[in-house]
Design an enzyme around this catalytic site. Structure first.
Site, short mmCIF file in Angstrom:
data_model
loop_
_atom_site.label_atom_id
_atom_site.label_comp_id
_atom_site.label_asym_id
_atom_site.label_seq_id
_atom_site.Cartn_x
_atom_site.Cartn_y
_atom_site.Cartn_z
CB THR A 184 15.12 -102.78 52.03
OG1 THR A 184 14.16 -102.23 52.92
CG2 THR A 184 15.22 -101.93 50.80
N GLY A 227 18.87 -89.19 58.50
CA GLY A 227 19.71 -90.26 59.03
C GLY A 227 18.82 -91.49 59.07
CD GLU A 270 14.02 -96.96 63.41
OE1 GLU A 270 14.85 -97.38 62.60
OE2 GLU A 270 14.32 -96.64 64.57
CB CYS A 306 15.45 -96.77 55.61
SG CYS A 306 14.90 -98.09 56.66
#
Ligand code: UDX
Length: 457
Positions: free
Chosen positions: A122, A281, A161, A284
């Site tokens: 990113t 959290g 994730e 990212c």
């Protein structure tokens, strides 16, 4: 002829991308500066906790190599993915040190006639051109035996994730931003098996029912880079919105799960990312929202909505401590149990994990804290050395003589704990459910007073 692909960075984005592409038949070499990590990977072990990644690594091992040697990884590569970290600086701007050294390494080592350099990390809007200039400078510096042409593309990742592989193999969309149409064609060809879903689905990651193809969106560099930020900032906003409504619903005695269901049934809103609780959290949402705000400020824009999403989210963690203060009045000397440390279930990742800030504030107020997480304990003991924490050997231990127990991460196994035993083990029978995991009525029957964040008590 299978494409020669190099991946710089073997974090969960780089490794997932490399393993998936090698499974699809590309010849992939993953490059990392961390010799320990490369050694683990060479031994066929997966250094990150990502469901099915180790199995797919094994299936694809004939097409997959790992090295710390840039020349070995980059010289023959036709497509080079840069998937290094771009962590936040203190002021919210992204730290581009790793991106710069990756670009320099590319420029100094490419030899193929035409190379597409792909930003998977990113990166701030406009980085594509910046990366190209760094590659060019580094390329000029090497005494190239033959002329290599190269161009840069942006191919942002949308991997969650804990479900990174299925998010890649069965993606909602593939976004490619490039100013050179040839780069778009090279990547469209590379992703063809994903776009057309012609690859053999691995037994442990079956293709969803009726899933036939993946949207391939070609755009310019800046648009692709901004799509990434806008997507994450919007998802973060959606969560903060439901958390803002949850606080109001607590006051008026409404049930946030009904509200989430009631608005989520509107197809224009959709029912996902409306789970009220402690909030987001991870590596990212916080980083990307901060970067978007910082980019807006560079152009004199205030970005009030993205700022509000961050502010609401930060407050959720404080609210947990406030609720405990309200319940226990004095935290000094009190024992608080914490269930869950990872920023979400099915990962051991502790980056921007709400648990860290909550535990820190409890310790600052003199509480004794005992924690348990099914997967992230080892990482916490390494990364949270500065915090005076007792690490339990099992979930039930956090109830022992505790004055309160907080559920921070909704690991499914916590829903089936022996709450009758828990109730008798606790000194003060108070449970704060930060994720709406527990059946409040069942716990109350056992004499446990419960508060669910976002539900009226
Ligand atoms: C996110 C984006 O989903 C992904 O597309 C992007 O590429 C990377 O960042 P990730 O951070 O891995 O992925 O996890 P995600 O599942 O999105 O959850 C992010 C955080 O939001 C977690 O802390 C989770 O607990 C929280 N969350 C998620 C909520 O609080 N409520 C929800 O309804 C959903």
């Amino acid at each position: 002829m299978s494409k020669k692909v190099a991946i710089i960075g073997t974090g969960y984005v780089g490794l997932t991308t490399g393993v998936a592409l090698s499974y699809l038949g590309c010849e992939v070499t993953c490059l990392d500066v961390d010799a320990e990590k490369v050694k683990t990977l060479k031994a066929g072990k997966c250094p990150i906790y990502e469901p099915h990644l180790a199995e797919l690594m094994d299936l694809a091992k004939k097409n997959l190599k790992f090295t710390t040697d840039a020349k070995e990884a980059l010289a023959k590569a036709e497509v080079i993915f840069i998937a290094v970290g771009t962590p936040s600086n203190a002021d919210g701007t992204p730290n581009l040190t790793y991106l710069k050294s990756a670009a320099q390494s590319v420029g100094a080592n490419i030899e193929s006639p035409f190379v597409v350099i792909v930003n998977k990390s990113t990166v701030p809007i406009g980085s594509g051109n910046w990366v190209e200039s760094i590659v060019r400078d580094a390329y000029r510096g090497q005494n190239q035996t033959q002329k290599s042409k190269f161009t840069v593309a942006s191919n942002p990742e949308f991997l969650r994730e804990g479900s990174a592989l299925s998010d890649m193999l069965y993606a909602d969309r593939i976004v490619v931003g490039a100013d050179d149409p040839k780069a778009v064609e090279v990547l469209r060809d590379l992703y063809k098996p994903l776009i057309e879903q012609t690859f053999l689905a691995p037994g442990f990651l079956m293709r969803p029912e009726g899933f036939k193809s993946v949207h391939f969106l070609a755009s310019d560099l800046q648009s692709a880079e901004l799509i990434k930020y806008a997507a994450n900032a919007f998802l973060a906003l959606k969560i903060s919105f439901i958390n803002e409504i949850a606080e109001l619903s607590e006051k008026v005695g409404a049930d946030i799960t009904h509200i989430a269901k009631g608005i989520g049934l509107d197809s224009r809103i959709g029912n996902r990312f409306l789970q009220a609780g402690i909030g987001w959290g991870g590596s990212c949402f916080g980083k990307d929202t901060a970067a978007l705000i910082a980019t807006g400020q560079e152009y004199g824009l205030n970005m009030p909505i993205s700022k509000a999403a961050k502010d609401v989210n930060s407050r959720q963690r404080i609210r947990v401590v406030d609720i405990l203060m309200n319940e226990l009045k004095i935290l000094k000397g009190k024992k608080i149990g914490i269930l869950g440390l990872a920023f979400k279930p099915f990962t051991d990742d502790l980056r921007d994990a709400p648990a860290y800030e909550i535990v820190q504030k409890l310790i600052e107020r003199g509480a004794k804290v005992v924690v348990y997480d099914p997967v992230a304990m080892e990482r916490a003991q390494k990364e949270w050395k500065g915090l005076e924490i007792e690490y339990a050997n099992g979930a039930m231990e956090v109830f022992q003589e505790s004055d309160a127990v907080c559920l921070i991460t909704e690991w499914p196994e916590f829903a089936s704990l022996a709450f009758d035993e828990a109730a008798s083990a606790m000194r003060n029978k108070f449970i704060l459910d930060g994720r709406g995991l527990f059946e409040q009525a069942k716990l109350q029957k056992l004499g446990l007073k419960t508060t669910i964040l976002g539900r009226s008590s």
